[in-house]
Write a protein that holds these residues in place. Structure first.
Motif, mmCIF file in Angstrom:
data_model
loop_
_atom_site.group_PDB
_atom_site.id
_atom_site.type_symbol
_atom_site.label_atom_id
_atom_site.label_comp_id
_atom_site.label_asym_id
_atom_site.label_seq_id
_atom_site.Cartn_x
_atom_site.Cartn_y
_atom_site.Cartn_z
ATOM 1 N N PHE A 297 -7.499 0.648 0.724
ATOM 2 C CA PHE A 297 -7.423 1.489 -0.474
ATOM 3 C C PHE A 297 -7.649 2.957 -0.127
ATOM 4 N N GLN B 200 -4.627 4.379 1.459
ATOM 5 C CA GLN B 200 -3.635 4.524 0.396
ATOM 6 C C GLN B 200 -3.874 5.796 -0.402
ATOM 7 N N ARG C 263 4.169 1.990 -7.941
ATOM 8 C CA ARG C 263 3.026 1.149 -7.588
ATOM 9 C C ARG C 263 2.905 -0.039 -8.526
ATOM 10 N N SER D 230 -1.127 -1.585 -1.412
ATOM 11 C CA SER D 230 -1.796 -1.858 -2.675
ATOM 12 C C SER D 230 -1.821 -3.355 -2.967
ATOM 13 N N HIS E 80 -5.303 -5.669 -2.923
ATOM 14 C CA HIS E 80 -5.705 -6.471 -4.079
ATOM 15 C C HIS E 80 -5.804 -7.942 -3.704
ATOM 16 N N HIS F 73 -8.581 2.338 -7.248
ATOM 17 C CA HIS F 73 -7.352 2.984 -6.805
ATOM 18 C C HIS F 73 -6.850 2.409 -5.514
#
Length: 315
Positions: free
Chosen positions: A30, A33, A53, A229, A233, A315
């Motif tokens: 993250f 990113q 995204r 992303s 997750h 984020h």
């Protein structure tokens, strides 16, 4: 005669260790990113980046939930309007964080948005009916003081970037509080589907008006954001299946030292010592609040339900 329980504590400890490792890896991804996003928002609209995204996030959410059962069932919610509102809040959070990235250094931005757990503690009072004692209120106040230290005179200029950062923290805090409320009756799958689909629709409805072709390096950066992303997750979801959310939650604060390193490595910016102290105060206050909430939960005095999705970094 064998002892079936002899290895059980070790296996649980191993699972927790794996969960922590996966969570830390997700936080590292993250952070990278965010650094890539900071580069992209200098040339592309944050609304376009959020749209792309969410294309990836929505596809991942729908695929993951469809493996557990019919999608139609996942859309059944006792709080459909709150679920939609949660999705809107998540989009606003990502929009405002990206807008803040344009002008606020990555390290200072990570420090400011880390006030979100403190804000969530306050929002839990009216939304969840939680009782927050003097101990936690003092810790929250100290955390907010840390934020003021970062934006002190001579520190971060009070401009649109800082305001966007504060809005990002506030919207994500409200998102967490509402996630805890709906998780009393709705599954994590339901919350994920609503967040993904609402985000997909809203970001696309706005982002198409800001479309600009990705070329050269920007194209590879955008592809990296989409893949990273989704991967981060996924790693966090697996981590939460191996270790309790309360165990993993404090590791979210690794985003600050990691952000400081990335800010210097990618942009040559080193956080100033006073702002670093302010960030440390925020982290310390957040850890104190988490520890207190965990203690009260074990004592049966703080029974607000939690949802795995809320433990994912914003984020």
């Amino acid at each position: 005669m064998s002892k079936p329980d002899a290895g059980q504590p070790r296996r649980r400890a191993d699972n927790v260790a794996v969960g922590i490792g996966l969570a830390v890896l997700a936080i590292i991804i993250f952070g990278i990113q965010d650094a890539v996003s900071k580069s992209l928002v200098q040339t592309h609209s944050p609304f376009q980046l959020a749209m792309v995204r969410f294309w990836a996030f929505a596809a991942f959410s729908l695929w993951l939930v469809s493996r557990q059962g019919p999608l139609k069932q996942a859309f059944r919610s006792r709080y459909p309007l709150l679920q939609v509102f949660r999705g809107i809040l998540l989009v606003v959070d990502i929009w405002t964080f990206a807008l803040a990235l344009r002008t606020v250094p990555l390290a200072e931005l990570q420090a400011v948005v880390l006030v979100y757990p403190l804000l969530a503690t306050l929002m839990a009072i009216p939304i969840l009916g939680e009782r927050v004692g003097v101990f936690r209120l003092v810790a929250v106040a100290i955390g907010f003081f840390g934020a003021l230290v970062i934006v002190r005179p001579g520190g971060l200029p009070i401009d649109g970037g800082v305001l966007f950062a504060l809005v990002s923290a506030a919207t994500y805090a409200l998102y967490i509080a509402l996630t805890r409320k709906v998780s009393a009756t709705d599954s994590t799958a339901t919350s994920m589907v609503y967040a993904g689909v609402v985000g997909l629709v809203l970001t696309t409805a706005v982002g198409v008006f800001f479309w600009q072709p990705f070329e050269g390096t920007a194209l590879w950066q955008m592809l990296f954001m989409m893949v990273s992303s989704t991967a981060a997750h996924g790693l966090m979801i697996v981590a939460l299946s191996r270790a309790p959310a309360s165990t993993l939650q404090p590791f979210n604060y690794l985003a600050l030292p990691w952000g400081i390193f990335l800010s210097y490595q990618f942009f040559g910016h080193l956080i100033d010592p006073i702002a670093l102290i302010g960030g440390a105060v925020i982290v310390g206050a957040g850890l104190v609040v988490m520890a207190r909430e965990r203690h009260l939960s074990r004592a049966g005095r703080n029974t607000a339900p939690t949802n795995a999705e809320e433990e994912t970094p914003p984020h």
